[in-house]
Design a protein around this motif. Sequence first.
Motif, PDB file in Angstrom:
ATOM      1  N   GLY A 158      68.259  28.249 -17.216  1.00 23.50           N
ATOM      2  CA  GLY A 158      66.929  27.677 -17.052  1.00 23.50           C
ATOM      3  C   GLY A 158      66.582  27.303 -15.630  1.00 23.50           C
ATOM      4  O   GLY A 158      65.796  26.375 -15.398  1.00 23.50           O
ATOM      5  N   ILE A 159      67.165  28.014 -14.648  1.00 22.52           N
ATOM      6  CA  ILE A 159      66.834  27.785 -13.243  1.00 22.52           C
ATOM      7  C   ILE A 159      66.015  28.987 -12.779  1.00 22.52           C
ATOM      8  O   ILE A 159      66.573  30.064 -12.520  1.00 22.52           O
ATOM      9  N   PRO A 160      64.695  28.883 -12.703  1.00 17.65           N
ATOM     10  CA  PRO A 160      63.841  30.053 -12.447  1.00 17.65           C
ATOM     11  C   PRO A 160      64.229  30.857 -11.221  1.00 17.65           C
ATOM     12  O   PRO A 160      64.173  32.094 -11.227  1.00 17.65           O
ATOM     13  N   ALA A 161      64.636  30.187 -10.142  1.00 19.02           N
ATOM     14  CA  ALA A 161      64.958  30.904  -8.902  1.00 19.02           C
ATOM     15  C   ALA A 161      66.083  31.908  -9.109  1.00 19.02           C
ATOM     16  O   ALA A 161      66.129  32.953  -8.438  1.00 19.02           O
ATOM     17  N   ASN A 162      66.993  31.625 -10.032  1.00 20.07           N
ATOM     18  CA  ASN A 162      68.138  32.511 -10.237  1.00 20.07           C
ATOM     19  C   ASN A 162      67.754  33.818 -10.917  1.00 20.07           C
ATOM     20  O   ASN A 162      68.531  34.771 -10.903  1.00 20.07           O
ATOM     21  N   GLY A 163      66.578  33.868 -11.523  1.00 17.61           N
ATOM     22  CA  GLY A 163      66.141  35.096 -12.176  1.00 17.61           C
ATOM     23  C   GLY A 163      65.019  35.808 -11.445  1.00 17.61           C
ATOM     24  O   GLY A 163      64.482  36.787 -11.952  1.00 17.61           O
ATOM     25  N   THR A 164      64.693  35.315 -10.259  1.00 19.53           N
ATOM     26  CA  THR A 164      63.572  35.870  -9.510  1.00 19.53           C
ATOM     27  C   THR A 164      63.998  37.073  -8.680  1.00 19.53           C
ATOM     28  O   THR A 164      65.043  37.048  -8.028  1.00 19.53           O
ATOM     29  N   GLY A 165      63.188  38.133  -8.710  1.00 19.36           N
ATOM     30  CA  GLY A 165      63.410  39.272  -7.843  1.00 19.36           C
ATOM     31  C   GLY A 165      64.275  40.367  -8.410  1.00 19.36           C
ATOM     32  O   GLY A 165      64.593  41.332  -7.717  1.00 19.36           O
ATOM     33  N   PHE A 166      64.671  40.236  -9.678  1.00 17.33           N
ATOM     34  CA  PHE A 166      65.549  41.230 -10.288  1.00 17.33           C
ATOM     35  C   PHE A 166      64.843  42.104 -11.323  1.00 17.33           C
ATOM     36  O   PHE A 166      65.490  42.894 -12.009  1.00 17.33           O
TER      37      PHE A 166
END
Length: 427
Positions: A158-166
């Motif tokens: 649930g940490i949005p930054a970790n799923g960004t850009g993939f």
Amino acid sequence: MANQRTTASNPLWHPFADMGAVDGDRLVLTRGSGSYVWDVDGTRYLDATAALWYANLGHGREEIATAVAGQLRELDAYGIFGYYANEPALDLAGRLAALAPAPEYKVFLGSGGGDAIDTAVKVVRAHFAQRGRPERVHVIGRTQAYHGTHGFGTAVGGIPANGTGFGPLPGDVSHVPHDSADALDAEIRRVGPDRVAAFFCEPVIGAGGVLPPPDGYVEAVAETCRAHGVLFVADCVIAGFGRLGTWLGIDRWDVRPDLVTLAKGITGGAVPLGALLVAPQVAEPFFTGEPGAPVLRHGPTYAGHPAACAAALAALDLYEREGLVPRGRELEKPLADALSGLADHPLVADVRAGLGFLAGVDLAPDVLADDPAAPARWQRACRDEGVLVRPLGRGIAVSPPLVAGEPELDLLASALPRALDRLAAAR
């Protein structure tokens, strides 16, 4: 040679790193002992986060090195796919099953916590498919939760930054506020209980900010899952092996999870290894023994690696012999006391400590607004004070090895405020 290792000419790409900032400022560590590590220049640092939350036993444990070396000479490596096995893997499965909520739990071994999370998602979906409910694939996670960086783990986290850009992540996943049991019940009803397979829950959220659960939360979400027939997955990769003062972490609460993910402290971090504990009623479709029974077509290459399992067996012996598991509870108040002075610092908004041997400290909103990189700069200032901490989104995390004692806590109590003063002076 040491200089080349610290400069931009070295091709090493660091995870979760701004490589422009890392190049030329690498901290190259060469040795570890107990609660401390040393760099190439001989400078000593308190490892105040047990590396990546895993050096619970401290560094340089000769017993683990001896066990691994002996196993490498005996049988260095062999997979456990199909009917193959090795003695350390069999012995470790037995030891872990004895720590499970019931001895009938099955044990699936892997290479680390990310493996364990992805295995858990596949197992819960495969379980329902074998029960004639293939539509039950939806998985619910929590805001701020961290479940590794594999495919499913990134999606469930649930940490949005970790799923960004993939690009698109695995689907059929949603998230609920990390502190509301009612929100979980509402989300299950919104999606439809006949479609939800599992709920993933860290007993204490770790990398997402060191967020302890509200009173009664763990029991409430476990009951909500039971009421809807949703499998309750306890992610104890950080929480296990003494970090919360118990073997698994989740066993600090009176609940019985359907699956438990373990890693990190399982070997004291000396060798990568992860494990998934699976309740008998979940694993049963794959253990009927009948001809043509379903096969779980999943598993990492190094599952059951004999040297890794030997490391884990030696680590379990150390936890038992030195009484280190209960120390997570015994040290929680001394750690909270050591950090209590930070609450009065003008740069600090919140100090979270008192549940297990870990803590989170948030910087004030105005500090973060003026400088979003302030947590990383506080980390660097702590390093200059001889203490290694982990930067989080709004501050830092502290989780020393379980072998730490009064001198280490005293160092934390003095070094962290001094590092904050450095930060304040540079504003």
